[in-house]
Design an enzyme around this catalytic site. Structure first.
Site, PDB file in Angstrom:
ATOM      1  N   THR A 294       0.815  -1.221   0.000  1.00  0.00           N
ATOM      2  CA  THR A 294       0.000   0.000   0.000  1.00  0.00           C
ATOM      3  C   THR A 294       0.847   1.269   0.000  1.00  0.00           C
ATOM      4  OG1 THR A 294      -0.135  -0.192   2.413  1.00  0.00           O
ATOM      5  CG2 THR A 294      -1.954  -1.104   1.127  1.00  0.00           C
ATOM      6  N   ARG A 295       2.065   1.197   0.481  1.00  0.00           N
ATOM      7  CA  ARG A 295       2.924   2.381   0.535  1.00  0.00           C
ATOM      8  C   ARG A 295       3.356   2.861  -0.849  1.00  0.00           C
ATOM      9  NH1 ARG A 295       7.297   0.552   4.914  1.00  0.00           N
ATOM     10  NH2 ARG A 295       6.494  -1.528   4.379  1.00  0.00           N
TER      11      ARG A 295
END
Length: 323
Positions: free
Chosen positions: A19-20
């Site tokens: 997700t980063r």
């Protein structure tokens, strides 16, 4: 190195979904020099002579499979329950086989082939049932620590979130890259439990299980720590791109090529350049074989066709003329 399989762990086994990266794409299909991270990993697995490559895929698996195509076999991880759980999904490819299995990560894309060859060689020659690739970090925060006995033998690995204060002072860390004896790995996988802060099946627990059985384990300390860097976000992606750029450019310079400004010269993988060639700043070379003893000027991209003839380059491009 016969009778060996290579498992590529194709996933972010810390969070599982990358997700980063702030992307609709799997981080494994993000690219460095126009090649997906996971493709770089499977390519190096093949380059060292692996008999078989298995990609364990989970989140956004379709994108990973599109990138790799039919160049590998696939195992599927429906639930993201840790590194040990990921390897369990590939058991069907290992049952009944002898030899070694090399564990790689799909988001650790710039490990040198020579490093992996040395790791496998040590494991075979020293008859080790588990051989780890480790590194020395002055700031080891975030990494699993290598626990050794007074004789220097590896007793186990403690993950950062499970380490006590004394263990956190240890500077030798686990890269997550291993070579295992196939049969003993399969036996050990049946014994690991999710008894940790994350509730996950840690592949690191296999080391202690093997030690408890009296099986020999060992390690190779990587000489260049950039080889074990992973990618979790765009900043790290840019960092690894810079590392690879300097690595490629340095190799060409060692082979007799002059690069006037390495910071703004981009030479992709597998490009061949003859000695005494001069590459001017702001140049990108994406493919092909470049001539010997010639000048290469700026803004050169893959759509320009070079032909080396009698130590000069002939430019074949109707839209752009370079002098």
């Amino acid at each position: 190195m016969n009778k060996r399989n290579v498992i590529t762990i194709a996933g972010d086994l810390a969070s599982g979904k990358g997700t980063r990266m702030k992307s609709d794409k799997s981080k494994l299909v993000q690219k460095i020099y126009d090649k997906e991270l996971v493709k770089r990993v499977t390519d190096v697995a093949k380059k060292i002579g692996s008999d078989e490559v298995i990609a364990v895929v989970g989140h956004l698996r379709e994108q990973v499979q599109e990138a790799l195509g039919d160049t590998v076999e696939y195992a599927y991880q429906e639930e993201l329950l840790g590194t040990g759980h990921a390897v369990m999904q590939a058991e069907e490819y290992l049952k009944g086989k002898d030899g070694k299995v090399l564990i790689l990560y799909g988001d650790v894309p710039i490990t040198r082939p020579e490093t992996l060859k040395n790791l496998v060689k040590k494991s075979v020659e020293n008859k080790e049932y588990a051989t780890l690739l480790t590194a020395i970090y002055e700031n080891p925060t975030g990494y699993g620590r290598i626990i050794r006995d007074v004789g220097g033998n590896i007793k186990g690995i403690v993950e950062e979130k499970d380490a006590d204060e004394m263990q956190k002072e240890i500077k030798e860390i686990n890269s997550g890259i291993y070579v295992f004896d196939i049969k003993e790995l399969l036996l050990a996988l049946k014994k690991i439990k999710p008894n940790n802060a994350q509730g996950e099946y840690y592949l690191t627990d296999v080391i202690k299980i093997m030690n408890d059985k009296g099986l020999k384990t060992g390690a190779v300390i990587v000489e260049d720590n950039t080889e074990i860097l992973g990618v979790n976000d765009r900043t790290q992606l840019e960092l690894l791109t810079r590392v690879l750029r300097m690595r490629i450019n340095t190799e060409h310079m060692k082979n007799g090529v002059t690069i006037e400004d390495s910071n703004c010269t981009y030479i992709y993988d597998d490009v061949e350049i003859g000695k005494d060639t001069i590459i001017h700043p702001n140049t990108t070379i994406k493919s092909g074989v470049k001539g010997k003893g010639v000048d290469i000027f700026p803004f050169v991209a893959e759509e320009v066709d070079y032909k080396a003839t009698d130590d000069k380059i002939e430019w074949h491009d109707n839209e752009n003329k370079y002098k």
